[in-house]
Design an enzyme around this catalytic site. Structure first.
Site, PDB file in Angstrom:
ATOM      1  N   ARG A  93       0.852  -1.188   0.000  1.00  0.00           N
ATOM      2  CA  ARG A  93       0.000   0.000   0.000  1.00  0.00           C
ATOM      3  C   ARG A  93       0.891   1.242   0.000  1.00  0.00           C
ATOM      4  NH1 ARG A  93      -2.484   3.005   4.669  1.00  0.00           N
ATOM      5  NH2 ARG A  93      -4.018   4.374   3.699  1.00  0.00           N
ATOM      6  N   HIS A 137      -2.802  10.911   0.919  1.00  0.00           N
ATOM      7  CA  HIS A 137      -2.257  10.697   2.261  1.00  0.00           C
ATOM      8  C   HIS A 137      -1.693  12.046   2.740  1.00  0.00           C
ATOM      9  CE1 HIS A 137      -0.798   7.282   5.028  1.00  0.00           C
ATOM     10  NE2 HIS A 137      -0.490   8.407   5.646  1.00  0.00           N
ATOM     11  N   GLU A 182      -7.210   8.462   6.471  1.00  0.00           N
ATOM     12  CA  GLU A 182      -7.463   9.119   7.749  1.00  0.00           C
ATOM     13  C   GLU A 182      -7.917  10.573   7.613  1.00  0.00           C
ATOM     14  OE1 GLU A 182      -4.212   8.609  10.449  1.00  0.00           O
ATOM     15  OE2 GLU A 182      -4.293   6.430  10.359  1.00  0.00           O
ATOM     16  N   ASN A 310      -7.516   1.858   9.969  1.00  0.00           N
ATOM     17  CA  ASN A 310      -6.204   1.994  10.608  1.00  0.00           C
ATOM     18  C   ASN A 310      -6.412   1.952  12.110  1.00  0.00           C
ATOM     19  OD1 ASN A 310      -5.234   2.381   8.055  1.00  0.00           O
ATOM     20  ND2 ASN A 310      -4.512   4.471   8.374  1.00  0.00           N
ATOM     21  N   TYR A 312      -4.370   1.916  15.929  1.00  0.00           N
ATOM     22  CA  TYR A 312      -3.142   2.034  16.717  1.00  0.00           C
ATOM     23  C   TYR A 312      -3.372   1.867  18.210  1.00  0.00           C
ATOM     24  CZ  TYR A 312      -0.699   3.358  12.506  1.00  0.00           C
ATOM     25  OH  TYR A 312      -0.141   3.319  11.251  1.00  0.00           O
ATOM     26  N   GLU A 378      -3.565  -0.090   8.154  1.00  0.00           N
ATOM     27  CA  GLU A 378      -2.367   0.273   8.926  1.00  0.00           C
ATOM     28  C   GLU A 378      -2.503  -0.264  10.337  1.00  0.00           C
ATOM     29  OE1 GLU A 378      -1.248   4.429   9.175  1.00  0.00           O
ATOM     30  OE2 GLU A 378      -1.619   4.697   7.029  1.00  0.00           O
TER      31      GLU A 378
HETATM   32  C1  FCB Z   1      -1.112   7.163  10.790  1.00  0.00           C
HETATM   33  C2  FCB Z   1      -0.696   7.687   9.435  1.00  0.00           C
HETATM   34  C3  FCB Z   1       0.647   7.188   8.966  1.00  0.00           C
HETATM   35  C4  FCB Z   1       1.647   7.114  10.106  1.00  0.00           C
HETATM   36  C5  FCB Z   1       1.050   6.343  11.256  1.00  0.00           C
HETATM   37  C6  FCB Z   1       1.997   6.166  12.418  1.00  0.00           C
HETATM   38  O1  FCB Z   1      -1.969   8.071  11.392  1.00  0.00           O
HETATM   39  O2  FCB Z   1      -1.648   7.344   8.461  1.00  0.00           O
HETATM   40  O3  FCB Z   1       1.101   8.020   7.927  1.00  0.00           O
HETATM   41  O4  FCB Z   1       2.049   8.364  10.451  1.00  0.00           O
HETATM   42  O5  FCB Z   1      -0.094   6.981  11.725  1.00  0.00           O
END
Ligand code: FCB
Length: 473
Positions: A93, A137, A182, A310, A312, A378
């Site tokens: 990607r 992006h 995002e 995505n 985290y 992600e």
């Molecule tokens: C996300 C972004 C990516 C990177 C990660 C850690 O928010 O999409 O570009 O910065 O975090």
């Protein structure tokens, strides 16, 4: 990387144990983004984007770091693709730099810019790696920001034209397209808190930007689909479960509000065709939603082929009185909400490591919003790495991936149509306002000589891909 060996540490794949196997055809990938890796910012006709301007403005990024050179991927692309092939990636990607392929943000294409992406895609295909193209992006061409940026409605139309141009040029060799990466970050970090480009700080503009990003998304889906009917089209949102610190009505309401601004602001219009009523009420003091015109929500909710998530970390919140922090906020109308840390292990970003949150998120998207195929576009972690005898043993990052892949597998087991997973990131890269101080790569980049060293997590991931699964714990 030839002959990957299982590294020591967590998540060892033991040939003999009962494996957690993923469905056949599961799309194993890694992700990057143009401004974070390409460099070559003034080459072959590329002009500045908002991230060039922002990173060159004193005080905006840590130590004044910029993406001018980054990982020099623009010049090292064939070797980087070989690295992906060595890892056994099934998909890659990447994002297209709008300023490279349409330097003014409108008007004719820049052939030399398009040629780079053509070469990249052909190189990937030569190794049987499925290209997955993200159109946006975060790197808006500077001329479009000068004309008002995303708070201006016209930017949505410019984005659709650009999407069409890319679809026409690359759609014969790319099947998977993500419109936006995002949009929450583009809108609320870029125009609300001002910690991302373009660095503006107006809550009303942030809300308008969010709407116009989604409008651009819907228009782009229609434009690309019209010329490339076979394309698989989707969007990538960054989602966080939002948990109240207690079950008091005030904390519960704080969680509802942050969930509204962070998650439902995008999920509801895109997948249901409406803004949540409670979110509209929460934003009463910020906007009257006069920027939403008849027909917009029908465009925004144009049917998709896939949804990208995505993930985290999780947000844990409590109610407060008065602004949580002085200065501009990315939470317009909810500046009083406190973000609470639970004291559990964190990454180098200070983000709490919460793998069950991925399971929760995937289940929620499927249960509340869609039957479409879902992809984790992600997921990953920054940690401080050390090179010892030419090796990087990143056991902490490996453990993060392992735990989150177990959560992804549990999601599939529970009926979520999860079809693929992209690690963030293939390479250490320019982490936006943090510059090069945060390393997310499975492959180490030495910014002095651009050497690449696959870390333990990369070797481990190669094994996961080869076996299409994880060892039982
Ligand atoms: C996300 C972004 C990516 C990177 C990660 C850690 O928010 O999409 O570009 O910065 O975090």
């Amino acid at each position: 990387m030839s002959n990957p060996a299982s590294p020591p540490g967590v998540g060892l794949l033991d040939e003999g144990s009962a494996a957690l196997t993923f469905p056949p055809g599961f799309l194993w990938g890694a992700a990057t983004a143009a401004y974070q890796i390409e460099g070559a910012v003034a080459e072959d006709g590329r002009t500045p984007s908002i991230w060039d301007t922002f990173s060159h403005t004193p005080g905006r990024t840590v130590a004044g770091h910029t993406g001018d050179v980054a990982c020099d991927h623009y010049h090292r692309m064939p070797a980087d693709v070989r690295l992906m092939a060595d890892l056994g990636l099934k998909s890659y990607r990447f994002s297209v730099s709008w300023s490279r392929v349409q330097p003014d943000g409108s008007g004719p294409a820049n052939q030399r810019g398009l040629d780079f992406y053509r070469r990249l895609v052909d190189e990937l295909r030569a190794y049987d790696i499925e290209p997955w193209l993200t159109l946006y992006h975060w790197d808006l061409p500077q001329p479009l920001e000068d004309a008002g940026g995303w708070p201006a409605r016209d930017t949505a139309g410019r984005f659709a034209d650009y999407a069409q141009l890319v679809g026409d040029a690359l759609g014969d060799r790319v099947n998977h397209f993500t419109t936006l990466n995002e949009p929450w970050c583009s809108a609320f970090l870029g125009y609300g808190a001002g910690v991302h480009a373009p660095g503006r700080t107006d809550g009303t503009d942030a809300v308008r930007a969010g709407h116009h990003l989604m409008l651009g998304h819907g228009l782009a889906v229609r434009a690309v689909r019209a010329s490339r009917p076979g394309a698989q089209l989707g969007v990538t949102v960054n989602l966080y479960p939002v948990t109240p610190v207690s079950d008091s009505p005030a904390d519960t309401d704080a969680a509802r509000r942050i969930d509204g601004l962070m998650n439902r602001f995008f999920l509801d219009p895109i997948l249901r065709g409406s803004y949540p009523t409670d979110l509209r009420a929460d934003l009463r003091g910020v906007t009257d939603f006069g920027h939403v015109r008849d027909g917009d929500l029908a465009i925004i909710s144009t049917p998709l082929d896939q949804v990208g998530v995505n993930y985290y970390t999780r947000h844990v919140v409590s109610a407060g009185t008065g602004p949580a922090e002085p200065g501009p906020s990315c939470w317009p109308g909810s500046e009083d909400v406190r973000f609470v840390s639970r004291g559990i292990p964190v990454t180098d970003m200070d983000w709490e490591i919460d793998a069950p949150g991925l399971l929760e998120t995937l289940q929620r998207v499927h249960r509340e919003y869609t039957d479409l195929p879902i992809y984790v576009t992600e997921n990953g972690a920054a940690f401080v790495d050390a090179v010892v005898d030419g090796r990087v043993d990143d056991a902490d990052r490996l453990a993060y991936f392992d735990a989150h892949l177990r959560a992804a597998h549990a999601a599939i087991d529970s009926g979520v149509p999860l079809k693929g997973y992209f690690a963030w990131s293939l390479l250490d890269n320019f982490e936006w306002a943090w510059g090069y101080t945060k390393r997310f790569g499975m492959v180490r980049v030495d910014y002095d000589d651009q050497a690449r060293i696959p870390k333990s997590s990369a070797r481990w991931y190669a094994e996961v891909i080869r076996r299409n699964g994880l060892a039982a714990q």
